[in-house]
Design an enzyme around this catalytic site. Structure first.
Site, PDB file in Angstrom:
ATOM      1  N   GLU A 159       1.119  -1.444  -0.048  1.00 41.85           N
ATOM      2  CA  GLU A 159      -0.290   0.259   0.127  1.00 41.85           C
ATOM      3  C   GLU A 159       0.824   1.037  -0.120  1.00 41.85           C
ATOM      4  OE1 GLU A 159      -2.899   0.691  -0.397  1.00 41.85           O
ATOM      5  OE2 GLU A 159      -3.232  -2.396  -0.140  1.00 41.85           O
ATOM      6  N   SER A 188     -44.959 -31.542  44.064  1.00 43.08           N
ATOM      7  CA  SER A 188     -44.116 -32.051  45.641  1.00 43.08           C
ATOM      8  C   SER A 188     -42.607 -31.074  46.379  1.00 43.08           C
ATOM      9  CB  SER A 188     -44.398 -32.827  45.353  1.00 43.08           C
ATOM     10  OG  SER A 188     -45.370 -34.012  45.569  1.00 43.08           O
TER      11      SER A 188
END
Length: 805
Positions: A90, A466
């Site tokens: 780049e 229960s």
């Protein structure tokens, strides 16, 4: 000579005038655009859009939420080879130029003129930073000029290192990857620091065109770009010939790596996401928050396995529902067959498979990832045809009774090889807490989040059956009853106005035990004793006491059916209530989020849960957080101490009584764990629509629930002890491995005594069948049971007439 001098003078003047005009024009343009330029200083405070990440307590990644995958890194973390590769690709003069590379611009122009292509762009990295952070992507002169001006300003304000750091964290590199660290993870499944030179060069080639040079979608062009970059690195002196040759020989090794999820806990992830979304909104997915939960990865994995195995075992007990789909595959190629599998989702680890051949006692199947597999008779013999929850058809005699070519089925791999299985119709939930502070250690809201996202652990209100009895029995212990109190287990009929009918409750097995000690009534789960206890306490007093444990008032009925668990509660509420039995009587609140950190690592939230504090002093007074008094609840002046909702004596007694549920009651299957510190309670509702088991020691409390999403009977012989308890056992086996036992010791106000098991009175001297029972010191029985001799002796005058003499 004079003529030449005049011409030179004229040309010089003309050049000077041209330069002056250019400078004036440039200055004019500068002063025109300068007011429009953004403040470059804002780059110092830039916040990258990073996803929300959710971790377990031991920092295993659970989930990542956000469209952009990004993991910002600092300049010092960038490998030098990558910096050189990026320069080669780049901006080779990045560390020399002042934001604009004049040579680079001329080189780009020359390449364009000679080849028609620009391989190294004219824009510098600084100019790309200016464009990426401040400008649009439109191709106009004004935008380009502002880009140049911004690049100049950026170079004045920031160091080269700061500029490069901004660039490598901002750039888009394909497949939702923003920044080089995310790209390294997406393409190679490793951090950038661990990549080879060839891999670094491949990533460095992406900024120019992430789609055109992508190693996944365009591997050929990506390879050409990589090799060109390596050549540039060689010519620029960044690498030597040997490294260049070695890197050039490397093949394209990129493959897609999704988010590196380390712990499967999707229900947990969604709980975190939905809770934080209320506070952050859409910013939640870009702020880079890091959330640490209370989840322990080892326990979460055990919970997932235990719940899935339990639901699969239930499913297999009730028969085979058949193939999910039937295809005519006789004329399909292998590729076409694999396409059918690829389009079928895997749920809960159950692999889709296509039956390709059936022999007498075996079958061959095709799977997407494992290719062709074989299932032996042992892997499918369980598959009697499903008829109903109460009945399965005749046992199969050969493989063709079960499978046919073209069947789309599910298989699972175990230590015994491949086995036929099926997606369970029944669902379940499992949750484990740290009882001392309420931290959620493991949670699963169903068989598979991908199959159904409904979180049954937190959202499913079901009848606990229960499982609610220990709360009622604790209320009894707090109101004058003892574990030795005798309650009659006998038939009874109630006309309850609220129920608008006569009610004839029964025990699960239809039998009656007559006079029964409270301890025995709980571990045998006797319904009629529970009803009589509630009547003795009063419905209002019992209900108010049960509400202390965190249940929703609107979901607790105000009638006697509450004694049998007709309330509605989530598994999270149930396990939170049981935490009070495990921690000595304190009310803790469940919590999941332990810590939240910002993208910069700053802690912005840290949980401070109230904790059980047995050593703290407590007193009955108004709730410090609420003006409304809550009778029976005690608070401490110690900061961070959880309120006490059960006295130490009653907390010990109920724990001790519930240990007998496992030692000699409905939870006996848990004896396989060979531990003496476990306590718990089964729960089964009418018609077996809900099956529960909740159990604990002082270090861990967990609840398992099994049922259909639309309440329906689970079938004969499906109770809390058979459907839910095995899940709890499998989890606890892993969770408690290697940990010492942790049953509580009797507090100062509790004493033990030998009693007569039939009457609950003190044992007579020498009684051989006497048992040991615990009592509050002020509730020790006053009378002794009669010995056989005393029972045979004639009554005295005092016994007959009520006086002596």
């Amino acid at each position: 000579m004079r003529t030449f001098y005049k011409i030179f003078k004229w040309l010089s003047a003309l050049a000077f005038a041209g330069l002056l005009a250019t400078l004036i024009a440039a200055a004019g343009i500068y002063y025109y655009f300068a007011p429009q330029l953004p403040d470059v200083e804002t780059l110092r405070e830039v916040k990258f859009q990073t996803p929300l990440r959710v971790y377990s307590a031991d920092h295993k990644l659970i989930a990542e939420f956000g469209e952009k995958r990004r993991t910002p890194i600092s300049y010092v973390e960038i490998p030098e080879d990558f910096i050189h590769a990026l320069q080669a690709a780049e901006d080779s003069r990045f560390f020399e130029h002042f934001g604009i590379d004049v040579k680079g611009l001329f080189r780009a122009a020359l390449q364009l003129a000679s080849t028609g292509q620009i391989q190294s762009g004219g824009s510098t990295i600084t100019m790309q930073v200016a464009k990426n952070f401040f400008l649009t992507r439109e191709r106009t002169f004004s935008r380009k000029f502002m880009e140049i001006l911004l690049a100049l300003r950026i170079e004045q304000e920031l160091s080269k290192e700061e500029i490069l750091e901004l660039y490598i964290n901002k750039i888009y590199l394909g497949h939702r990857a923003y920044g080089i660290q995310a790209a390294a993870t997406v393409y190679y499944g490793q951090p950038i620091k661990d990549l080879s030179l060839a891999q670094l060069a491949m990533i460095a080639g992406l900024p120019k065109a992430p789609s055109a040079y992508n190693p996944l979608s365009n591997p050929k062009r990506a390879l050409e770009r990589r090799d060109w970059i390596l050549g540039r690195m060689l010519s620029l002196g960044y690498i030597d010939q040997q490294r260049y040759t070695d890197a050039l020989a490397q093949p394209v090794t990129a493959s897609y790596h999704g988010s590196d999820i380390e712990l499967e806990a999707p229900y947990i992830a969604e709980m975190v996401r939905s809770e934080l979304y209320q506070q952050y909104g859409e910013d939640l997915y870009t702020e880079g928050l890091s959330v640490t939960t209370t989840i322990e990865s080892r326990l979460q994995q055990s919970a997932t396995t235990a719940l899935r195995n339990g639901l699969l075992a239930y499913s297999e007990r009730h028969g085979y529902h058949g193939a999910e789909h039937q295809y005519d595959i006789s004329n399909l190629s292998n590729t076409e067959r694999l396409k059918l599998l690829k389009d079928t989702t895997t749920f809960g680890g159950l692999t889709p498979a296509l039956v390709t051949g059936v022999d007498k006692n075996s079958a061959t199947l095709l799977t997407e990832n494992s290719g062709e597999i074989a299932i032996s008779w042992d892997g499918m013999r369980w598959a009697s045809p499903y008829k109903s929850v109460n009945y399965a058809g005749p046992a199969p005699k050969q493989a063709s009774d079960i499978l046919a070519q073209g069947d789309l089925v599910r298989v699972i791999h175990s230590q015994d090889g491949w086995q036929l299985t099926q997606i369970p119709k029944a669902q379940g939930a499992f949750i484990a807490l740290e009882p001392q502070d309420g931290g959620i250690l493991a949670l699963n809201g169903g068989f598979s989040f991908a199959l159904n996202k409904f979180n049954r652990a937190t959202q499913a209100y079901r009848q606990p059956g229960s499982n609610i009895k220990p709360f009622l029995y604790t209320a009894a212990l707090e109101n004058g009853f003892t574990p030795a109190s005798i309650i009659n287990d006998a038939p009874v009929v109630f006309h309850d106005v609220s129920l608008e009918s006569n009610w004839r409750p029964e025990n699960d097995n239809g039998t009656f035990g007559g006079p029964t000690r409270l301890r025995e009534a709980l571990y045998r789960s006797r319904n009629l004793v529970s009803i009589r206890l509630m009547r003795a306490l009063s419905i209002e007093k019992a209900r108010d006491f049960i509400l202390r444990f965190g249940f929703t008032p609107e979901r607790l009925p105000q009638n006697l059916s509450l004694a049998l668990g007709s309330a509605d509660a989530t598994p999270l509420q149930v396990v939170t209530g049981y935490a009070s039995f495990a921690n000595g009587g304190f009310k803790v609140d469940p919590y999941l989020i332990k810590k939240i950190e910002s993208a910069e690592g700053e802690v912005i939230f840290e949980a401070k849960p109230l904790k059980a504090c047995p050593e703290c002093s407590y007193a009955t007074r108004d709730n410090p957080d609420d003006a409304a008094p809550q009778p029976g609840i005690q608070y401490s002046d110690t900061e961070g101490a959880a309120p006490r909702i059960i006295t130490p004596e009653s907390a010990f007694l109920i724990y001790n009584v519930m240990q007998d549920v496992i030692k000699r009651g409905t939870g006996r299957r848990a004896l396989v764990l060979n531990r003496g510190d476990l306590a718990g309670k089964t729960g089964t509702t009418n018609d077996q629509k809900d099956a529960w088991f909740s159990g604990f020691n002082q270090k861990l409390v967990a609840t398992a629930w099994v049922g259909f999403d639309q309440p329906a009977p689970l079938g004969r012989r499906e109770y809390g002890s058979s459907a839910a308890l095995p899940i709890w056992i499998d989890f606890m086996r892993d969770a408690l491995e290697g940990t010492p036992e942790s049953a509580p010791s009797a507090p100062e106000g509790v004493i033990s005594a030998r009693i007569d098991p039939a009457t609950g009175k003190l044992a007579y001297p020498g009684q051989s069948d006497a048992i040991v029972e615990y009592f509050r010191a002020d509730q020790l029985p006053k009378e002794h049971a009669q010995s056989p001799e005393e029972k045979l002796a004639p009554p005295t005058a005092e016994q007959i007439f009520g006086f002596s003499g």
